[in-house]
Design a protein around this motif. Sequence first.
Motif, mmCIF file in Angstrom:
data_model
loop_
_atom_site.group_PDB
_atom_site.id
_atom_site.type_symbol
_atom_site.label_atom_id
_atom_site.label_comp_id
_atom_site.label_asym_id
_atom_site.label_seq_id
_atom_site.Cartn_x
_atom_site.Cartn_y
_atom_site.Cartn_z
ATOM 1 N N GLN A 179 81.344 27.513 -36.230
ATOM 2 C CA GLN A 179 81.104 26.763 -35.007
ATOM 3 C C GLN A 179 82.066 25.584 -34.888
ATOM 4 N N ARG A 180 82.235 24.876 -35.973
ATOM 5 C CA ARG A 180 83.094 23.687 -35.967
ATOM 6 C C ARG A 180 84.545 24.065 -35.664
ATOM 7 N N MET A 186 85.126 24.926 -31.966
ATOM 8 C CA MET A 186 85.089 23.842 -30.991
ATOM 9 C C MET A 186 86.151 22.772 -31.221
ATOM 10 N N ALA A 214 88.985 21.755 -28.701
ATOM 11 C CA ALA A 214 88.591 21.112 -27.447
ATOM 12 C C ALA A 214 88.524 19.601 -27.584
ATOM 13 N N LEU A 228 86.087 23.571 -22.808
ATOM 14 C CA LEU A 228 85.305 24.011 -23.956
ATOM 15 C C LEU A 228 84.399 25.193 -23.592
ATOM 16 N N LEU A 273 84.134 28.796 -25.557
ATOM 17 C CA LEU A 273 82.908 29.343 -26.133
ATOM 18 C C LEU A 273 82.641 30.756 -25.614
ATOM 19 N N GLU A 305 74.777 25.791 -27.845
ATOM 20 C CA GLU A 305 75.971 24.952 -27.961
ATOM 21 C C GLU A 305 76.138 24.052 -26.740
ATOM 22 N N LEU A 365 75.941 19.921 -26.769
ATOM 23 C CA LEU A 365 77.063 19.088 -26.337
ATOM 24 C C LEU A 365 76.714 18.242 -25.115
#
Length: 455
Positions: A105-106, A109, A112, A236, A240, A260, A264
């Motif tokens: 996940q990190r 993202m 972005a 972003l 995703l 997600e 955010l």
Amino acid sequence: MSNETKQVSIDTKTIPVLRSMSRLKELQHNPLEFLSGLTAEFGDIVQIKLFFWPVIIINHPDYIKRVLQENYRNYDKNVPIFNLFRPILGNGLVTNYGGESWLRQRRLMQPAFHRQRTAALGTIITESTRQLLTQWEGPASRGEAVDVADTMMHLTLNIVGRSLFGIDITGKTHTFGKAFSDANAFLLEYFNRPFPPLSVPTPRHRRFHRDVRSLDKVVYEIVQQRRASQEAHEDLLSMLIEARDEETGEGMNDQQLRDEVMTLLIAGHETVANALAWAWYLLAQHPEVEQKLQAELAQVLAGRPPTIEDLPRLSYTRMVFEESMRLYPPVWIIMRKSLAEDTLGGYPIPAQTYIAWSTYAMHRHPEFWERPEEFYPEHFTTEQVARRPRHAYIPFSHGPRICIGNTFALTEAQLVLATIAQRYSMKLVPDHPVTPNPLMTLSPRQGIRMYLQAR
């Protein structure tokens, strides 16, 4: 001389234990003061009992560094504080326990939030803020007070929507903000009285689930609109949607996207909004600091709107915001669980033990701050920062799980502060109570009502 091997024992320190039930009740009623008071009474490490769980409270930069950075793999986020918010956040980046799932996940993202991309978002931030200034012209001319805390929530939610997801959610900010505020307050209450289970349809549980559905409605509309769009987007949300698992080639399903985007939206606006609200509150109480801020803005900007390129020269503006986050850190408590045995400063930490610390308390530790209880932006001069242990100031956490949007948040906050402070000074409404409310983030309980004075 004997050839017998001698056993050398290494003495470990014994962690003091708070056993007073009357003191522990303070944790429910005033957690900020309770956690701050532990250092004065027991030092920088103490064990308490939280319901059925023993919890070790730490308040020293070296201990925090050990947990967040030096031995971070030994400490995960499968803890009550983060699990409490899973009904809202799901398994997004903040609540993911760790390991390979979190790392994927990190990595997905991170692009972005690259500094170059953040720089390109400066115009969105200042344009959104100037739209707010236009809305404020009426109340300012009529001498009406505004709730600055509420206004900052709407502003930052709009900025996050436009910056990260390429959408204007101005018309939905009230619905989303109120639903989250109500759900947030319920979860803190539920944490103190976790019965009956959320699946039991009591009136307050039904209200909570209704608030979550309101949040979901906004988020799913964002996802569905983008999936249906034929236009190319470089934000972003597109990253995703277009992401594919390296092994299976599958993309995220709607539930994963929901988690997600929800994370955010909430983390991206709630923290910065509260930090900005506290900054206006502190500036109103310290006119000498506001004067220094105004002098810097006049010298650097000469009346024009701020840009990303101006930020290196707006050093005092940055110091004001950082000092606001020192006194009122949005993320006021952090928690981890040890997976295996460890030691912190010579104290033994058993496996499967909860470790917690309050950034509110750490940021006021008298050993590391010249004026711990004062609003003193000079705490963040280059010289002061160099003399202080790095982990004495952790508003965005630190280590591999440092807040992914920390650079964006600092950029946004400085631009908002500079843009608004050029136009208005703010004065607190007399007798309006302002008290910290430690929910998911540290918000002002009754809002912050202020009069706008045009400059």
